[in-house]
Write an enzyme that holds these catalytic residues in place. Sequence first.
Site, PDB file in Angstrom:
ATOM      1  N   LYS A 170       0.495  -1.158  -0.044  1.00  0.00           N
ATOM      2  CA  LYS A 170      -0.108   0.168  -0.424  1.00  0.00           C
ATOM      3  C   LYS A 170       0.810   1.160   0.088  1.00  0.00           C
ATOM      4  CE  LYS A 170      -2.032   2.078   3.463  1.00  0.00           C
ATOM      5  NZ  LYS A 170      -2.598   3.502   2.739  1.00  0.00           N
TER       6      LYS A 170
ATOM      7  N   GLY B  12       7.077   4.841   7.795  1.00  0.00           N
ATOM      8  CA  GLY B  12       6.208   5.985   7.959  1.00  0.00           C
ATOM      9  C   GLY B  12       6.286   7.341   9.675  1.00  0.00           C
TER      10      GLY B  12
ATOM     11  N   THR C 130       2.282   5.338  14.131  1.00  0.00           N
ATOM     12  CA  THR C 130       1.540   5.005  13.447  1.00  0.00           C
ATOM     13  C   THR C 130       2.859   3.675  14.023  1.00  0.00           C
ATOM     14  OG1 THR C 130       1.233   7.005  11.442  1.00  0.00           O
ATOM     15  CG2 THR C 130       1.083   4.583  10.834  1.00  0.00           C
TER      16      THR C 130
ATOM     17  N   GLU D 291      10.634   1.842  10.802  1.00  0.00           N
ATOM     18  CA  GLU D 291      11.600   2.751  10.006  1.00  0.00           C
ATOM     19  C   GLU D 291      10.876   4.134   9.965  1.00  0.00           C
ATOM     20  OE1 GLU D 291      14.380   2.354   8.449  1.00  0.00           O
ATOM     21  OE2 GLU D 291      14.301   0.318   8.532  1.00  0.00           O
TER      22      GLU D 291
ATOM     23  N   CYS E  13      13.926  11.655   5.957  1.00  0.00           N
ATOM     24  CA  CYS E  13      13.401  11.314   7.446  1.00  0.00           C
ATOM     25  C   CYS E  13      14.782  11.772   7.887  1.00  0.00           C
ATOM     26  CB  CYS E  13      13.177   9.667   7.053  1.00  0.00           C
ATOM     27  SG  CYS E  13      13.978   8.413   6.329  1.00  0.00           S
TER      28      CYS E  13
ATOM     29  N   GLU F 286       9.880  16.345  15.408  1.00  0.00           N
ATOM     30  CA  GLU F 286      10.195  15.890  13.766  1.00  0.00           C
ATOM     31  C   GLU F 286       9.064  17.262  13.461  1.00  0.00           C
ATOM     32  OE1 GLU F 286       8.478  12.160  11.572  1.00  0.00           O
ATOM     33  OE2 GLU F 286      10.237  12.535  10.677  1.00  0.00           O
TER      34      GLU F 286
HETATM   35  P1  NAD Z   1       2.286   7.843   8.024  1.00  0.00           P
HETATM   36  O1  NAD Z   1       2.459   7.256   9.214  1.00  0.00           O
HETATM   37  O2  NAD Z   1       1.183   8.891   8.583  1.00  0.00           O
HETATM   38  O3  NAD Z   1       1.948   6.762   6.972  1.00  0.00           O
HETATM   39  C1  NAD Z   1       2.664   6.274   6.417  1.00  0.00           C
HETATM   40  C2  NAD Z   1       1.767   4.754   5.607  1.00  0.00           C
HETATM   41  O4  NAD Z   1       1.467   4.638   6.367  1.00  0.00           O
HETATM   42  C3  NAD Z   1       0.435   5.796   5.087  1.00  0.00           C
HETATM   43  O5  NAD Z   1       0.055   4.760   3.499  1.00  0.00           O
HETATM   44  C4  NAD Z   1      -0.579   5.564   5.230  1.00  0.00           C
HETATM   45  O6  NAD Z   1      -1.492   5.470   5.075  1.00  0.00           O
HETATM   46  C5  NAD Z   1       0.260   3.877   6.728  1.00  0.00           C
HETATM   47  N1  NAD Z   1      -0.842   4.175   8.104  1.00  0.00           N
HETATM   48  C6  NAD Z   1      -1.126   5.030   8.488  1.00  0.00           C
HETATM   49  N2  NAD Z   1      -2.085   4.853   9.381  1.00  0.00           N
HETATM   50  C7  NAD Z   1      -1.427   3.002   9.349  1.00  0.00           C
HETATM   51  C8  NAD Z   1      -2.325   2.251  10.102  1.00  0.00           C
HETATM   52  N3  NAD Z   1      -2.611   2.339  10.953  1.00  0.00           N
HETATM   53  N4  NAD Z   1      -1.684   0.386   9.612  1.00  0.00           N
HETATM   54  C9  NAD Z   1      -1.160   0.728   8.554  1.00  0.00           C
HETATM   55  N5  NAD Z   1      -0.742   1.686   7.997  1.00  0.00           N
HETATM   56  C10 NAD Z   1      -1.131   2.621   8.422  1.00  0.00           C
HETATM   57  O7  NAD Z   1       3.505   8.541   7.593  1.00  0.00           O
HETATM   58  P2  NAD Z   1       2.899   9.997   6.631  1.00  0.00           P
HETATM   59  O8  NAD Z   1       2.809  11.031   6.953  1.00  0.00           O
HETATM   60  O9  NAD Z   1       3.114   9.232   5.322  1.00  0.00           O
HETATM   61  O10 NAD Z   1       5.143  10.179   6.192  1.00  0.00           O
HETATM   62  C11 NAD Z   1       5.905  10.837   7.432  1.00  0.00           C
HETATM   63  C12 NAD Z   1       6.281  10.122   8.270  1.00  0.00           C
HETATM   64  O11 NAD Z   1       7.730   9.153   7.583  1.00  0.00           O
HETATM   65  C13 NAD Z   1       7.544  10.781   8.685  1.00  0.00           C
HETATM   66  O12 NAD Z   1       7.287  10.561  10.120  1.00  0.00           O
HETATM   67  C14 NAD Z   1       8.743  10.257   8.337  1.00  0.00           C
HETATM   68  O13 NAD Z   1       9.943  11.151   9.068  1.00  0.00           O
HETATM   69  C15 NAD Z   1       8.691   9.034   8.180  1.00  0.00           C
HETATM   70  N6  NAD Z   1       9.657   8.802   7.520  1.00  0.00           N
HETATM   71  C16 NAD Z   1      10.724   7.991   7.803  1.00  0.00           C
HETATM   72  C17 NAD Z   1      11.578   7.253   7.125  1.00  0.00           C
HETATM   73  C18 NAD Z   1      12.668   6.169   7.034  1.00  0.00           C
HETATM   74  O14 NAD Z   1      13.766   5.481   6.648  1.00  0.00           O
HETATM   75  N7  NAD Z   1      12.587   6.004   8.618  1.00  0.00           N
HETATM   76  C19 NAD Z   1      11.653   7.424   5.632  1.00  0.00           C
HETATM   77  C20 NAD Z   1      10.326   8.106   5.079  1.00  0.00           C
HETATM   78  C21 NAD Z   1       9.379   8.397   5.995  1.00  0.00           C
END
Ligand code: NAD
Length: 480
Positions: A174, A227, A231, A249, A283, A384
């Site tokens: 997804k 993400g 989450t 991650e 990130c 963050e």
């Molecule tokens: P998010 O956690 O809101 O969403 C990430 C993904 O998870 C999306 O596809 C979302 O639909 C899904 N999701 C949300 N709730 C869920 C649930 N209950 N069950 C399953 N899936 C769910 O994050 P975002 O706003 O899309 O991205 C930003 C964040 O991602 C920032 O905190 C950033 O630091 C982090 N990030 C981390 C890395 C890394 O490698 N560590 C890389 C890129 C981004």
Amino acid sequence: MQKLNNYINGRNCDPLDGNWLDNYNPSNGQVYSLVADSNAADVENAYQAAKKAYPEWSNSTLEHRSQILMCLANLIEKNLDRLAAAEATDNGKPLSLAKTVDIPRASANFRFFAHAITQFSSESHESAGLDTINFTLRQPLGVVGCISPWNLPLYLFTWKIAPAIAAGNCVVAKPSEVTPMTAYLLSELLTEAGLPNGVLNIIQGTGPSAGQAIVQHPKIKAISFTGGTKTGEHIARTAAPMFKKLSLELGGKNPNLIFADCDYDAMLTTTVRSSFANQGQICLCGSRIYVEDSLYEKFKVDFLEKVSKLTVGDPFSNDTNLGALVSRPHLEKVQSFIDRAVEDGASLLFGGKKVTVPGLEKGYYLQPTVMEVTDNSCSIQQEEVFGPVVTLMKFSSEGEALELANQSKYGLSATIWTSDLNRTMRLSKQLEAGIVWVNTWLNRDLRTPFGGVKNSGMGREGGLEALRFFTEPKNICIKY
Ligand code: NAD
């Protein structure tokens, strides 16, 4: 209006409930397509397709899988312009960035794992004197779930999918509902590359609905998630009682430590990039800049001068350095962090305001923002932001720099600028981070382990680590 639907069992299909979400173009604030708002029934269909494909795919030769991955890499390259334009439209990032970073890296992900799977090996242990040999059989897990965020949409989506399928798993994946376009376009390429039906199924939709259904599906064996930390915590709570394998991650608040003995020009140029690339929505961006006091005032003047020259504008313009933030709610969230920081006593040195781009007045543009702080525990130092906002703070000794850097719940990456090798080693060992860059930033060799410590997650992606995650080691003990 274009409808971005699911890709299940090798075919595009609409969500069973017939529900759709608006998909916005951040550069002008307009809805420009609709994305499937899938639910648990759609995920179940995807799971069934993956389950059916698994026996054949997991028994296919490594050469066969490798050839398909290589073909996908080539197809992404062939479609670079189209995919880059789609990414810039969907995410708001500069087209130049999508063309030079996002899409080439998506291609590189497939190419890398096409090679890596042919080099993946396991151990054997001869128990001398006991006429026994043990060997480790590494088998794919079965059906796995991959969930990715919006900041580097195709780049991070493929970073998970490529090792999962290379290792012989079938996938329910997804992308973020905020940036669904390139995953949707990838489905065409999967068919063209000859990936057997059901090996990779793409479900569009929100986290709480489609994402949650993947995570809590009792037969999906592992979740690879990138993400936000909140989450990730929720996913861990859901999946851990089912003993699923988890790779998380998560967020970061990365320190950038600048010492007076560094290569100043290289540091300055890279620090502008590590602060504001992709509108600060990486990130790994170095959002906490700590500068040795003897260099601090000079750095402040030079950094602000460079930042003031950055152009915020249309993602499709060649002059643009910063495009639009990904969504209106995200823009508002970033602005609220800036307001709170000022209330907490931070000094706003540059930026902080919305930018109105002529012709794109409804886009989500924000100035690159630089703040000066003296209190490392204030919210702008600890939370963050994930936007074009950095802070400057001075330190007077190496020990203090280390303490400030580690005073964080996050531990994704850290950057050190110095020409002192001994300092490099002392700090690299003590920094609480999964990745330490010295005199560079975002310099990636795909063989290296990628991931964070503390609230930045658990598990490692990249190289053989990813193939280890997507396989289960089994000890076979033979007495002869
Ligand atoms: P998010 O956690 O809101 O969403 C990430 C993904 O998870 C999306 O596809 C979302 O639909 C899904 N999701 C949300 N709730 C869920 C649930 N209950 N069950 C399953 N899936 C769910 O994050 P975002 O706003 O899309 O991205 C930003 C964040 O991602 C920032 O905190 C950033 O630091 C982090 N990030 C981390 C890395 C890394 O490698 N560590 C890389 C890129 C981004």
